[in-house]
Design a protein around this motif. Structure first.
Motif, PDB file in Angstrom:
ATOM      1  N   ALA A  95       1.903   1.068  -6.354  1.00 61.97           N
ATOM      2  CA  ALA A  95       2.614   1.368  -5.113  1.00 61.97           C
ATOM      3  C   ALA A  95       3.294   0.096  -4.639  1.00 61.97           C
ATOM      4  N   ALA A  96       4.242   0.261  -3.742  1.00 63.92           N
ATOM      5  CA  ALA A  96       4.968  -0.868  -3.168  1.00 63.92           C
ATOM      6  C   ALA A  96       4.539  -1.095  -1.733  1.00 63.92           C
ATOM      7  N   GLN A  97       4.615  -2.328  -1.306  1.00 63.92           N
ATOM      8  CA  GLN A  97       4.462  -2.683   0.105  1.00 63.92           C
ATOM      9  C   GLN A  97       5.786  -3.304   0.533  1.00 63.92           C
ATOM     10  N   LEU A  98       6.487  -2.650   1.452  1.00 64.46           N
ATOM     11  CA  LEU A  98       7.837  -3.075   1.839  1.00 64.46           C
ATOM     12  C   LEU A  98       7.858  -3.976   3.063  1.00 64.46           C
ATOM     13  N   ASN A  99       6.693  -4.271   3.638  1.00 64.57           N
ATOM     14  CA  ASN A  99       6.662  -5.252   4.719  1.00 64.57           C
ATOM     15  C   ASN A  99       7.104  -6.615   4.176  1.00 64.57           C
ATOM     16  N   GLY A 100       8.135  -7.177   4.769  1.00 61.41           N
ATOM     17  CA  GLY A 100       8.613  -8.470   4.322  1.00 61.41           C
ATOM     18  C   GLY A 100       9.453  -8.428   3.068  1.00 61.41           C
ATOM     19  N   ALA A 101      10.035  -7.270   2.742  1.00 58.83           N
ATOM     20  CA  ALA A 101      10.898  -7.168   1.568  1.00 58.83           C
ATOM     21  C   ALA A 101      12.201  -7.934   1.803  1.00 58.83           C
ATOM     22  N   ARG A 102      12.709  -8.551   0.753  1.00 56.62           N
ATOM     23  CA  ARG A 102      13.959  -9.322   0.838  1.00 56.62           C
ATOM     24  C   ARG A 102      15.104  -8.488   0.263  1.00 56.62           C
ATOM     25  N   CYS A 147      10.131  -6.938  -3.387  1.00 56.53           N
ATOM     26  CA  CYS A 147       8.964  -6.693  -2.537  1.00 56.53           C
ATOM     27  C   CYS A 147       7.688  -6.899  -3.340  1.00 56.53           C
ATOM     28  N   MET A 148       6.592  -6.474  -2.779  1.00 64.07           N
ATOM     29  CA  MET A 148       5.274  -6.564  -3.404  1.00 64.07           C
ATOM     30  C   MET A 148       4.919  -5.226  -4.041  1.00 64.07           C
ATOM     31  N   ALA A 149       4.343  -5.271  -5.230  1.00 69.06           N
ATOM     32  CA  ALA A 149       3.788  -4.080  -5.867  1.00 69.06           C
ATOM     33  C   ALA A 149       2.339  -4.372  -6.245  1.00 69.06           C
ATOM     34  N   TYR A 150       1.518  -3.335  -6.253  1.00 71.01           N
ATOM     35  CA  TYR A 150       0.092  -3.536  -6.532  1.00 71.01           C
ATOM     36  C   TYR A 150      -0.501  -2.289  -7.187  1.00 71.01           C
ATOM     37  N   ARG A 151      -1.611  -2.482  -7.865  1.00 70.81           N
ATOM     38  CA  ARG A 151      -2.340  -1.354  -8.430  1.00 70.81           C
ATOM     39  C   ARG A 151      -3.191  -0.723  -7.327  1.00 70.81           C
ATOM     40  N   THR A 152      -3.040   0.576  -7.177  1.00 74.14           N
ATOM     41  CA  THR A 152      -3.753   1.264  -6.107  1.00 74.14           C
ATOM     42  C   THR A 152      -5.239   1.446  -6.423  1.00 74.14           C
ATOM     43  N   ASP A 153      -5.643   1.220  -7.675  1.00 71.48           N
ATOM     44  CA  ASP A 153      -7.043   1.376  -8.052  1.00 71.48           C
ATOM     45  C   ASP A 153      -7.792   0.045  -8.107  1.00 71.48           C
ATOM     46  N   ALA A 154      -7.173  -1.016  -7.588  1.00 75.06           N
ATOM     47  CA  ALA A 154      -7.743  -2.350  -7.779  1.00 75.06           C
ATOM     48  C   ALA A 154      -8.603  -2.847  -6.625  1.00 75.06           C
ATOM     49  N   PHE A 155      -8.454  -2.282  -5.453  1.00 74.94           N
ATOM     50  CA  PHE A 155      -9.067  -2.912  -4.276  1.00 74.94           C
ATOM     51  C   PHE A 155      -9.964  -1.962  -3.491  1.00 74.94           C
ATOM     52  N   ASP A 156     -10.656  -1.076  -4.200  1.00 73.72           N
ATOM     53  CA  ASP A 156     -11.617  -0.159  -3.561  1.00 73.72           C
ATOM     54  C   ASP A 156     -10.990   0.628  -2.413  1.00 73.72           C
TER      55      ASP A 156
END
Length: 366
Positions: free
Chosen positions: A265-272, A151-160
């Protein structure tokens, strides 16, 4: 050896080049509390050899499954941390060192083509009826016990304060600035599905994959990809060091980072999803014991116990009711997340993996 939490795409590469095969590494008997999971009786075997990938996942298997199984049955579990190429070479040479193989269902299909697996007597795996597995996860040669999600992971402090909601956001470098990381085929299947989802293809219409269209979409993000990860820990390291703000990842790899306080955090929309299963090696020396461990491992209580020890997603839907709410909410297989993802089409990838991976390698070199 590079391990994924549950499987690797490179398992079978280089099998013909193997000249020497390592011996089994023994795993001691366990003392963990046993569950009420039923185990077939009548075997005189006192040892069963099982292949798994080792690491933290291997330790969780020992704690949650192997040790309790030994305590309940008296059968010692020996563990071989071999890759699939080694196991396949052993079987082809008529001297398998393992009886039960923990393997992805896709790589299991490759073993079947090599006539390397025993055809299963499903009547000997009585806990299948209790576990209520989806029918497509039960085959003549392998049965799924869990799955992993990419899935997608991202930094929660990166996008305001904003968070990406879809693969289209992953591709949107203006709205979600920062470097990206994606998977190298040495670690897992090329991520064509994510590109197509980013381009608007509905999740239920992904297959057969439009390869040309996927690579055109990948072209749009290539300049922003700072690293193609080839091992499970690397995406988390890149996020922690702030070398990227978003990456693809094996979902289970995020749990420790969150515990350590890393703002991810993870975003599970569209996870394979790809499923992991058990199979029995052709010519297994301890066949009865292999069936007993196979049967034991399929019980929902045992699958739940493994999930409590490691972020593994049970294939039995009944197991999730036996997992604490806190742990369950961190699993990609939790009821609230499951429909957000899709199953990788094994048949399509078996036919196309080699060609797509070759094209991907050329594409990545530019």
């Amino acid at each position: 050896m590079t391990n994924s939490p549950i499987g690797r795409r490179a398992l079978l590469r280089g099998a013909a080049a193997l000249a020497a095969l390592p011996a089994l590494a023994a795993c001691g008997t366990g003392t963990s509390r046993s569950t009420g999971a039923s185990v077939s009786t009548g075997s005189s075997a006192k040892t069963v050899a099982v292949r798994d990938s080792g690491g933290a996942y291997g330790e969780a298997l020992k704690k949650a499954i192997y040790d309790p199984f030994t305590k309940e049955t008296g059968i010692t579990v020996q563990v071989a941390n071999l890759d699939g190429a080694q196991v396949l070479a052993q079987i082809n040479q008529g001297r398998p060192q393992v009886d039960l193989i923990n393997i992805t269902m896709m790589d299991g299909a490759k073993f079947i083509r090599e006539n390397a697996l025993e055809k299963l007597d499903l009547d000997r795996i009585k806990n299948l009826k209790i576990a209520k597995l989806p029918e497509n996860q039960i085959t003549e040669y392998a049965v799924s016990h869990s799955f992993y999600a990419q899935c997608m992971a991202y930094r929660t402090d990166a996008f305001d304060g904003r968070k990406p909601e879809s693969w289209a956001d992953f591709w949107d470098a203006k709205a979600f600035q920062g470097g990206r990381s994606m998977c190298n085929p040495d670690a897992d299947l090329p991520e064509l599905e994510f590109a197509l989802l980013a381009d608007g293809v509905p999740m239920d219409q992904l297959y057969p994959l439009d390869v040309d269209r996927a690579f055109k979409v990948l072209d749009r993000i290539r300049s922003g990809v700072k690293k193609y990860w080839d091992s499970g820990p690397l995406p988390g390291m890149l996020l922690t060091r702030q070398e990227v703000t978003m990456t693809t990842v094996w979902h289970g790899r995020l749990a420790d980072l969150v515990k350590q306080g890393v703002p991810v955090a993870a975003q599970l929309n569209g996870a394979r999803r790809q499923f992991q299963g058990y199979a029995i090696a052709k010519g297994a020396a301890n066949l009865d014991a292999a069936y007993q461990l196979f049967d034991y491992s399929m019980h929902p209580d045992v699958q739940a116990r493994l999930a409590m020890a490691y972020p593994s997603n049970p294939s039995s839907p009944l197991a999730y009711d036996k997992i604490s709410e806190e742990v369950r909410n961190g699993l990609a297989g939790a009821p609230q997340y499951y429909d957000k993802g899709f199953d990788a089409d094994i048949d399509w990838w078996l036919k196309n993996e080699a060609a797509v991976s070759k094209r991907w390698l050329g594409w990545a070199r530019g």
